[in-house]
Scaffold this motif. Structure first.
Motif, PDB file in Angstrom:
ATOM      1  N   LEU A  12     -18.454  -6.538   6.362  1.00 10.06           N
ATOM      2  CA  LEU A  12     -19.690  -6.466   6.539  1.00 10.06           C
ATOM      3  C   LEU A  12     -20.336  -7.403   5.439  1.00 10.06           C
ATOM      4  O   LEU A  12     -21.072  -7.768   5.450  1.00 10.06           O
ATOM      5  N   ALA A  13     -19.785  -6.902   3.797  1.00  8.62           N
ATOM      6  CA  ALA A  13     -20.646  -7.672   3.052  1.00  8.62           C
ATOM      7  C   ALA A  13     -20.293  -8.988   3.132  1.00  8.62           C
ATOM      8  O   ALA A  13     -21.287  -9.607   2.578  1.00  8.62           O
ATOM      9  N   ALA A  14     -19.064  -9.485   3.335  1.00  4.47           N
ATOM     10  CA  ALA A  14     -18.990 -10.992   3.570  1.00  4.47           C
ATOM     11  C   ALA A  14     -19.939 -11.698   4.517  1.00  4.47           C
ATOM     12  O   ALA A  14     -20.697 -12.839   4.343  1.00  4.47           O
ATOM     13  N   LEU A  15     -20.145 -11.180   5.557  1.00  4.99           N
ATOM     14  CA  LEU A  15     -20.942 -11.359   6.805  1.00  4.99           C
ATOM     15  C   LEU A  15     -22.321 -11.511   6.335  1.00  4.99           C
ATOM     16  O   LEU A  15     -23.154 -12.531   6.312  1.00  4.99           O
ATOM     17  N   ARG A  16     -22.843 -10.178   5.737  1.00  2.00           N
ATOM     18  CA  ARG A  16     -24.243 -10.420   5.224  1.00  2.00           C
ATOM     19  C   ARG A  16     -24.628 -11.282   3.944  1.00  2.00           C
ATOM     20  O   ARG A  16     -25.676 -11.911   3.971  1.00  2.00           O
ATOM     21  N   ASN A 268     -19.508 -18.801 -12.114  1.00  4.48           N
ATOM     22  CA  ASN A 268     -19.739 -19.024 -10.562  1.00  4.48           C
ATOM     23  C   ASN A 268     -18.950 -18.268  -9.624  1.00  4.48           C
ATOM     24  O   ASN A 268     -18.221 -18.557  -8.571  1.00  4.48           O
ATOM     25  N   VAL A 269     -18.539 -16.963 -10.078  1.00  2.15           N
ATOM     26  CA  VAL A 269     -17.904 -16.048  -9.158  1.00  2.15           C
ATOM     27  C   VAL A 269     -18.716 -14.969  -9.117  1.00  2.15           C
ATOM     28  O   VAL A 269     -19.057 -13.972 -10.314  1.00  2.15           O
ATOM     29  N   VAL A 270     -18.976 -14.025  -8.187  1.00  2.00           N
ATOM     30  CA  VAL A 270     -19.749 -12.794  -7.693  1.00  2.00           C
ATOM     31  C   VAL A 270     -18.718 -11.829  -6.891  1.00  2.00           C
ATOM     32  O   VAL A 270     -17.862 -12.482  -6.353  1.00  2.00           O
ATOM     33  N   ALA A 271     -18.864 -10.557  -6.964  1.00  2.00           N
ATOM     34  CA  ALA A 271     -18.330  -9.839  -6.093  1.00  2.00           C
ATOM     35  C   ALA A 271     -19.254  -8.849  -5.388  1.00  2.00           C
ATOM     36  O   ALA A 271     -20.352  -8.482  -6.052  1.00  2.00           O
ATOM     37  N   ALA A 272     -18.920  -8.206  -4.319  1.00  2.00           N
ATOM     38  CA  ALA A 272     -19.866  -7.551  -3.294  1.00  2.00           C
ATOM     39  C   ALA A 272     -19.084  -6.446  -2.650  1.00  2.00           C
ATOM     40  O   ALA A 272     -17.794  -6.630  -2.158  1.00  2.00           O
ATOM     41  N   GLY A 273     -19.775  -5.443  -2.050  1.00  2.00           N
ATOM     42  CA  GLY A 273     -19.092  -4.416  -1.245  1.00  2.00           C
ATOM     43  C   GLY A 273     -18.234  -3.412  -1.941  1.00  2.00           C
ATOM     44  O   GLY A 273     -18.173  -3.344  -3.034  1.00  2.00           O
ATOM     45  N   ASP A 274     -17.255  -2.787  -1.220  1.00  2.00           N
ATOM     46  CA  ASP A 274     -16.333  -1.818  -1.612  1.00  2.00           C
ATOM     47  C   ASP A 274     -15.516  -2.345  -2.684  1.00  2.00           C
ATOM     48  O   ASP A 274     -14.998  -1.356  -3.726  1.00  2.00           O
ATOM     49  N   VAL A 275     -15.145  -3.482  -2.936  1.00  2.00           N
ATOM     50  CA  VAL A 275     -14.210  -4.136  -3.986  1.00  2.00           C
ATOM     51  C   VAL A 275     -14.958  -3.996  -5.377  1.00  2.00           C
ATOM     52  O   VAL A 275     -14.255  -4.288  -6.578  1.00  2.00           O
ATOM     53  N   GLU A 291     -18.496   2.883  -2.061  1.00  2.00           N
ATOM     54  CA  GLU A 291     -17.843   2.470  -0.674  1.00  2.00           C
ATOM     55  C   GLU A 291     -18.813   3.031   0.494  1.00  2.00           C
ATOM     56  O   GLU A 291     -18.477   4.177   1.167  1.00  2.00           O
ATOM     57  N   HIS A 292     -19.786   2.498   0.745  1.00  2.00           N
ATOM     58  CA  HIS A 292     -20.787   2.936   1.702  1.00  2.00           C
ATOM     59  C   HIS A 292     -21.362   1.668   2.535  1.00  2.00           C
ATOM     60  O   HIS A 292     -21.539   0.528   2.053  1.00  2.00           O
ATOM     61  N   ARG A 315     -31.184 -11.428 -10.974  1.00  2.00           N
ATOM     62  CA  ARG A 315     -31.685  -9.909 -11.381  1.00  2.00           C
ATOM     63  C   ARG A 315     -30.710  -8.884 -11.128  1.00  2.00           C
ATOM     64  O   ARG A 315     -29.797  -9.132 -10.235  1.00  2.00           O
ATOM     65  N   PRO A 316     -30.810  -7.714 -11.909  1.00  2.00           N
ATOM     66  CA  PRO A 316     -29.568  -6.790 -11.644  1.00  2.00           C
ATOM     67  C   PRO A 316     -29.821  -6.041 -10.129  1.00  2.00           C
ATOM     68  O   PRO A 316     -30.879  -6.081  -9.410  1.00  2.00           O
ATOM     69  N   TYR A 317     -28.681  -5.789  -9.725  1.00  2.00           N
ATOM     70  CA  TYR A 317     -28.627  -5.183  -8.408  1.00  2.00           C
ATOM     71  C   TYR A 317     -28.666  -3.660  -8.537  1.00  2.00           C
ATOM     72  O   TYR A 317     -27.896  -3.142  -9.243  1.00  2.00           O
ATOM     73  N   THR A 318     -29.620  -3.015  -8.475  1.00  2.00           N
ATOM     74  CA  THR A 318     -30.321  -1.626  -8.494  1.00  2.00           C
ATOM     75  C   THR A 318     -30.356  -0.696  -7.481  1.00  2.00           C
ATOM     76  O   THR A 318     -31.689  -0.199  -7.274  1.00  2.00           O
ATOM     77  N   PRO A 319     -29.502  -0.603  -6.441  1.00  2.00           N
ATOM     78  CA  PRO A 319     -29.860   0.137  -5.258  1.00  2.00           C
ATOM     79  C   PRO A 319     -30.007   1.960  -5.680  1.00  2.00           C
ATOM     80  O   PRO A 319     -29.586   2.221  -6.535  1.00  2.00           O
ATOM     81  N   ILE A 320     -30.576   2.441  -4.419  1.00  2.00           N
ATOM     82  CA  ILE A 320     -30.564   4.002  -4.416  1.00  2.00           C
ATOM     83  C   ILE A 320     -29.442   4.013  -3.263  1.00  2.00           C
ATOM     84  O   ILE A 320     -29.707   4.155  -2.087  1.00  2.00           O
ATOM     85  N   PRO A 321     -28.171   4.328  -3.654  1.00  2.00           N
ATOM     86  CA  PRO A 321     -27.079   4.525  -2.612  1.00  2.00           C
ATOM     87  C   PRO A 321     -27.282   5.407  -1.566  1.00  2.00           C
ATOM     88  O   PRO A 321     -27.993   6.603  -2.237  1.00  2.00           O
TER      89      PRO A 321
END
Length: 408
Positions: A12-16, A268-275, A291-292, A315-321
């Protein structure tokens, strides 16, 4: 550099992330490398609606909101990364060059020591292939054992009871979901499962396994023996980072990133999602993984934004999980970061009726809330937690997704 992006991961993270690149106007090549041989699909129903027959495999696909124009490399796995040369090694022996890279390899199911992993009657549940294998086992099973009292274990136990199956759940903790809910709230969920007919063996673990034609025998640490026709091992997950072993990336409990999703110390590298492990500026400076499902959506979007903008302007990634689960008709919801709290207070409802909201505090500041069967109240607490944990002024605020609410 060539104008291309490689995404390692097929979830899902890759797709979005791929979708976000196109929505932001990126016109270069996008390649997505996924170990599974099918397109990205929705995983949470595997332990719930798929097991109960309320969903079919054809229902698992994701809707996309723009034309992706992505080259899919399905059924292939990354085995190495050379950040200095900006090259990726695949299990086919092929090297792929990239100008920008997004890591979204997710997590894999953990295993217990001594588990007879080559016995087809012992299963895990992480992929669609896992689901089909486990579901096939259930067709001839009279007794099913679930090892692990986390979300997957609890949801599977609830789903099997809906099918009127005999299910025993084993966990080393004294209550279910203790790590997430704590002792008091976990006890309330434990009672829900007990009343629904789940045979609970808590405060103990598996000492020995033995297999035979008549089934699998589990010797538990409390001295009892459990016999089953099928066993599901659901003892948590581990980030898929083995392929990064020689890359120089910090992979202790996931890929370490800075606040903007950029991998620490790598260009030039970012990461996202559960990993991904990153510091959420709302909740202090410690890097943590989340991991949600909703985080996978929003994290993929934020990482794509950061990849396009570059480290200096990101910009920083600052969610309310937030997340939810449903077990035996009880809707469990969480908002914020209850796991970092040092105090939990019941602020609404009653534990015995399994309808309540508990506020989670760190010092005097509310950092999270947990609710059973209280969806409207949890919306209010989401606003309260947002206000109590603002993004520091120096950090700035991450751009809002144009459709995150619709997806959530």
């Amino acid at each position: 550099m060539s104008n291309d992006v490689v995404i390692v991961g097929g979830g899902l993270a890759a797709l979005r992330a791929a979708e976000r690149l196109r929505m932001r106007g990126f016109a270069g090549f996008v390649t997505m490398i996924g170990e599974e041989t099918i397109a990205p699909y929705n995983r949470p129903p595997l332990s719930k609606q798929m097991l109960t027959g309320k969903m079919r495999e054809s229902d698992l696909g994701f809707q996309t909101f723009t034309r992706l124009a992505v080259t899919m490399r399905s059924g292939q796995r990354a085995t190495g990364l050379d950040p200095a040369r900006q090259r990726l090694r695949l299990d086919t022996g092929e090297d792929i060059a990239y100008s920008r890279l997004l890591i979204a390899t997710g997590v894999k199911a953990r295993q217990l020591p001594g588990v007879p992993i080559h016995d087809e009657r012992v299963a895990t549940l992480r992929t669609l292939g896992d689901f089909h294998s486990f579901n096939a086992l259930l067709g001839g099973a009279r007794r099913v054992a679930v090892i692990g009292g986390g979300f997957i274990g609890c949801e599977v136990a609830a789903s099997l009871r809906q099918r009127s199956m005999n299910v025993t759940l084993v966990d080393v903790a004294p209550v279910l979901l203790q790590r997430v809910l704590g002792q008091q709230l976990g006890a309330s969920l434990t009672e829900v499962h007990r009343r629904a007919g789940v045979d609970l063996r808590l405060g103990t673990g598996v000492e020995n396994w033995s297999t035979g034609r008549s089934g699998i025998s589990l010797e538990l640490r409390d001295g009892s023996t459990l016999r089953a026709d099928a066993v599901l091992v659901a003892v948590g997950t581990a980030p898929v980072v083995d392929w990064l072993a020689d890359s120089g990336i910090d992979t202790g409990d996931g890929v370490l990133c800075d606040a903007t999703c950029h991998v620490a110390g790598i260009d030039n590298v970012v990461a996202a999602g559960d990993v991904a492990r990153w510091p959420n500026a709302r909740f202090g400076g410690e890097a943590r993984r989340v991991e949600h499902w909703i985080n996978a959506v929003e994290h993929g979007q934020a990482a794509a934004d950061s990849l396009l903008g570059g480290r200096a302007s990101a910009r920083p990634y600052t969610p309310i999980p937030r997340f939810w689960s449903e077990q035996h008709g009880v809707r469990i919801q969480s908002v914020g970061m209850p796991g970092i709290a040092d105090r939990v207070e019941l602020v609404q409802g009653e534990l015995d009726r399994h309808t309540f909201v508990a506020a989670c505090f760190r010092g005097d500041r509310i950092v999270g809330a947990l609710g059973f069967n209280s969806p409207r109240s949890m919306l209010r607490f989401a606003d309260i937690i947002d206000a109590a944990n603002p993004v520091p002024t120096s950090a700035g605020r991450a751009p809002e997704s144009p459709y995150a609410l619709q997806l959530s």
